[in-house]
Design an enzyme around this catalytic site. Sequence first.
Site, short mmCIF file in Angstrom:
data_model
loop_
_atom_site.label_atom_id
_atom_site.label_comp_id
_atom_site.label_asym_id
_atom_site.label_seq_id
_atom_site.Cartn_x
_atom_site.Cartn_y
_atom_site.Cartn_z
CB CYS A 129 -0.94 -0.01 1.19
SG CYS A 129 -0.18 -0.53 2.73
CG HIS A 243 -0.71 3.97 4.74
ND1 HIS A 243 -1.44 3.64 5.86
CD2 HIS A 243 -0.18 2.81 4.27
CE1 HIS A 243 -1.36 2.33 6.05
NE2 HIS A 243 -0.61 1.81 5.10
#
Length: 332
Positions: A129, A243
């Site tokens: 990711c 994130h």
Amino acid sequence: MSAPRIAIVGATGAVGHEFLRVLAEREFSMGSIKLLASPRSAGQKLTFRGEQHVVQALADDSFGDVDVVFFSAGGEISRKFAPKAVDAGAVVIDNSSAFRMQHDVPLVVPEVNRAALAGHQGIIANPNCSTIILVLALQPLHQAVGLRSVVVSTYQAASGAGQRAMDELHRATRAVLAGEQPPKPDALAQSLAFNLFPHVDVFMPDGFTREEDKMLFEVQKILALPELKVDATCVRVPVARCHSESVQVHLQRELSVADAQQLFAATPGLELLDDPANARYPMPIEYAGRDEVAVGRVRRGRVFEPGLTFWLVGDQLKKGAALNAVQIAEAL
Ligand code: A2P
């Protein structure tokens, strides 16, 4: 080709739920959908497009009646079951790290290296990711002026470690707010309530973590730049979703801040949000659930010459996992 029959391995997990949302949101054309998880979840019902579907226990013979299988149940399950799915004639899009560095397995972010899909042998790997979020911003810089090296620090949400980690963050936060000792962490390395820690995945002999290694090797593979140096520090922060990354790039040739902003704004999958005078910059809370990875705080680097420093935020369950995998299926 008629609409593919889809299966999701790990349908009950954090990424599994996101797969269902993304497939519905994009009105992905499919013949059928099969939801697979551990025997613990067999019989559980999940809603997809307004209808209930019963979760089945993953088994050797789960793949006879499917064309595309999304795997998101960890590396061990992928290693064991993805080859079985391929033998049964399905194409696997794997969200784990199990096959990412295998030379015959394309590692794909469709906006960046869609052409790599052409050579697939049945398994296509979805990158890590944090890597997906980073390469979306590195690719236009690489194409425009060339990259020399990258230094990146991540601020990774709890849900990146799965549903259990997210539950653990909630429990620990409630405990601290009630003046109690947080429960001993289990899904995460440390208690994350009112805390953060530089420990995502396991430590390697050289002191980096495996997550930090993924950011080096996966970026090199996706950008086809085997010599590119990427020095990452990956940090888990008490954020539910999205994130963030602080990035410093050393460029081959000069690129002005204005030109970099223009490049970023024109890059598919990226969104420029860079208006610090009005306190406008990407934040997890604004990009949770969004398809786009956001870039802001673009400025001239003070260490690397020529260089740029900037800030990225992306929903790691969405573009960092389920959405990217579904885009791979669409590209196929
Ligand atoms: P289950 O819910 O039945 O444990 P997350 O990353 O959010 O923790 O989710 C992990 C996913 O992987 C879940 O859907 C989980 O199913 C699934 N999973 C874990 N172990 C197995 C297994 N042995 N076989 C199939 N699926 C598994």
